[in-house]
Design a protein around this motif. Structure first.
Motif, PDB file in Angstrom:
ATOM      1  N   ASN A 290     -19.201 -56.242 -12.338  1.00 26.82           N
ATOM      2  CA  ASN A 290     -19.940 -56.570 -11.115  1.00 26.82           C
ATOM      3  C   ASN A 290     -20.372 -58.035 -11.047  1.00 26.82           C
ATOM      4  O   ASN A 290     -21.059 -58.426 -10.113  1.00 26.82           O
ATOM      5  CB  ASN A 290     -21.176 -55.672 -10.989  1.00 26.82           C
ATOM      6  N   SER A 291     -20.010 -58.820 -12.036  1.00 26.16           N
ATOM      7  CA  SER A 291     -20.336 -60.247 -12.041  1.00 26.16           C
ATOM      8  C   SER A 291     -19.193 -60.996 -12.733  1.00 26.16           C
ATOM      9  O   SER A 291     -18.618 -60.500 -13.712  1.00 26.16           O
ATOM     10  CB  SER A 291     -21.666 -60.501 -12.762  1.00 26.16           C
ATOM     11  N   TRP A 292     -18.888 -62.191 -12.200  1.00 35.14           N
ATOM     12  CA  TRP A 292     -17.716 -62.929 -12.673  1.00 35.14           C
ATOM     13  C   TRP A 292     -18.002 -64.424 -12.682  1.00 35.14           C
ATOM     14  O   TRP A 292     -18.882 -64.910 -11.968  1.00 35.14           O
ATOM     15  CB  TRP A 292     -16.523 -62.686 -11.740  1.00 35.14           C
TER      16      TRP A 292
ATOM     17  N   ALA B 128     -21.635 -60.884  -7.894  1.00 39.36           N
ATOM     18  CA  ALA B 128     -22.406 -62.054  -8.328  1.00 39.36           C
ATOM     19  C   ALA B 128     -21.551 -62.995  -9.182  1.00 39.36           C
ATOM     20  O   ALA B 128     -20.573 -62.576  -9.812  1.00 39.36           O
ATOM     21  CB  ALA B 128     -23.627 -61.613  -9.123  1.00 39.36           C
ATOM     22  N   TYR B 129     -21.931 -64.270  -9.152  1.00 42.66           N
ATOM     23  CA  TYR B 129     -21.340 -65.252 -10.055  1.00 42.66           C
ATOM     24  C   TYR B 129     -22.257 -65.406 -11.259  1.00 42.66           C
ATOM     25  O   TYR B 129     -23.444 -65.685 -11.122  1.00 42.66           O
ATOM     26  CB  TYR B 129     -21.181 -66.613  -9.370  1.00 42.66           C
ATOM     27  N   VAL B 130     -21.707 -65.225 -12.449  1.00 43.89           N
ATOM     28  CA  VAL B 130     -22.445 -65.433 -13.694  1.00 43.89           C
ATOM     29  C   VAL B 130     -21.540 -66.198 -14.636  1.00 43.89           C
ATOM     30  O   VAL B 130     -20.388 -65.794 -14.868  1.00 43.89           O
ATOM     31  CB  VAL B 130     -22.869 -64.091 -14.349  1.00 43.89           C
ATOM     32  N   SER B 131     -22.008 -67.296 -15.171  1.00 47.42           N
ATOM     33  CA  SER B 131     -21.205 -68.078 -16.102  1.00 47.42           C
ATOM     34  C   SER B 131     -20.811 -67.224 -17.300  1.00 47.42           C
ATOM     35  O   SER B 131     -21.655 -66.614 -17.945  1.00 47.42           O
ATOM     36  CB  SER B 131     -21.997 -69.306 -16.566  1.00 47.42           C
ATOM     37  N   GLY B 132     -19.500 -67.147 -17.573  1.00 51.01           N
ATOM     38  CA  GLY B 132     -19.008 -66.314 -18.660  1.00 51.01           C
ATOM     39  C   GLY B 132     -18.781 -64.874 -18.259  1.00 51.01           C
ATOM     40  O   GLY B 132     -18.376 -64.059 -19.089  1.00 51.01           O
ATOM     41  N   GLY B 133     -19.019 -64.529 -16.964  1.00 49.04           N
ATOM     42  CA  GLY B 133     -18.897 -63.150 -16.515  1.00 49.04           C
ATOM     43  C   GLY B 133     -17.452 -62.686 -16.430  1.00 49.04           C
ATOM     44  O   GLY B 133     -16.588 -63.389 -15.930  1.00 49.04           O
ATOM     45  N   THR B 134     -17.208 -61.460 -16.909  1.00 48.26           N
ATOM     46  CA  THR B 134     -15.867 -60.876 -16.860  1.00 48.26           C
ATOM     47  C   THR B 134     -15.892 -59.496 -16.210  1.00 48.26           C
ATOM     48  O   THR B 134     -15.031 -58.665 -16.472  1.00 48.26           O
ATOM     49  CB  THR B 134     -15.270 -60.766 -18.281  1.00 48.26           C
TER      50      THR B 134
END
Length: 295
Positions: free
Chosen positions: A204-206, A195-201
């Motif tokens: 499972n999300s970036w 998944a794309y998540v703002s601020g993700g590192t």
């Protein structure tokens, strides 16, 4: 007889304790007189066989005790009624308070729910605005690149043709990365579908720069966190001379708003947006503004 003439009542008048005591005293005196007269009478006189029962003080005490008991019972009943009324008042007050607090709690819950809905709508609108701005910026960058390329073509058609041929050959080739580049490419490809998540590192999300930073860390290389800082590092390379592991950027090199990793074969992997997540695309799907080489 007049209609207003007094009609005597058949009820027995109440006797006060003082009157009853007086009558008892009078009766006692009469009995004493009768006894003296009997003693003074002739010896052969016949004895008196009839006795007269007179009221005693005991009966008077019984009436007083009954009256006191009735008064006490009435007082107790009045006290119980007052207590019941007090309890009922307290219960009514408690019910009213509970209803008022429940109404207040419901209003507060509805207010919070409305605030949450408004905040979600605001965040969604902000995200949509940012995505629209990114698309517009990419379109402008592509237009600028196209204009620059057209100007270059009109100045030197043969050179442009050679450059286009080289870029086409580079895109069609499947390059096999090795060493650190292979580790970077392998990590990036392993995250496709996340998944794309703002601020993700991760894990499972970036977001775009979070994925690039993690991919380089897999090869033992530390990069800054922000996209424009990453695109400012290393050496600038042309899109016709890309190698697996190069960082692609959109926007200006010192002010990029999006980054991705070139994986070879004219393709790149990047955390695109909330609707796409981490994807692999060809360079012509969304042509980058430039590239830098860290390795």
């Amino acid at each position: 007889m007049s209609h207003t003439a007094h009609i005597p009542s058949h009820r027995k008048p109440r006797r006060s304790a003082s009157k009853l005591a007086l009558r008892a005293g009078v009766a006692g005196g009469v009995l004493g007189t009768i006894a003296v007269a009997a003693a003074a009478g002739p010896a052969n006189a016949e004895p008196v066989t009839e006795t007269i029962e007179m009221p005693t003080l005991g009966s008077l005490d019984g009436d007083s005790a009954g009256l006191a008991s009735a008064v006490a019972a009435s007082a107790e009943a009045s006290q119980q009624e007052a207590l019941d009324q007090s309890l009922q008042t307290q219960e009514d007050a408690a019910l009213h308070k509970a209803a008022k607090e429940a109404k207040k709690a419901k209003a507060e819950a509805e207010r919070k729910a409305a605030a949450e809905r408004a905040e979600k709508a605001r965040l969604k609108a902000e995200q949509e605005r940012k995505e629209a701005a990114e698309r517009a910026s990419r379109d402008a960058a592509r237009t600028q690149l196209s204009t620059t390329s057209s100007s270059s073509d009109s100045g030197s058609s043969s050179s442009s043709s050679d450059s286009g041929s080289t870029a086409s050959q580079n895109d069609s080739q499947t390059q096999a990365p090795s060493g650190s580049a292979a580790a970077i490419v392998a990590f990036a490809k392993a995250q496709i579908g996340d998944a794309y998540v703002s601020g993700g590192t991760g894990p499972n999300s970036w977001d775009c720069s979070g994925l690039v930073q993690a991919a380089y860390r897999a090869a033992g290389i530390d990069l800054p966190r922000i996209s424009y800082q990453q695109s400012s590092m290393g050496t600038s390379v042309s899109l016709s001379n890309l190698q697996p592991g190069d960082i692609l950027y959109w926007g200006s090199r010192s002010g990029s708003y999006h980054v991705a990793i070139y994986v070879g074969g004219g393709k790149y992997v990047g955390a695109q947006n909330p609707s796409s997540g981490v994807v692999e695309h060809s360079l012509d799907w969304d042509t980058p503004s430039g590239a830098v080489r860290i390795l």
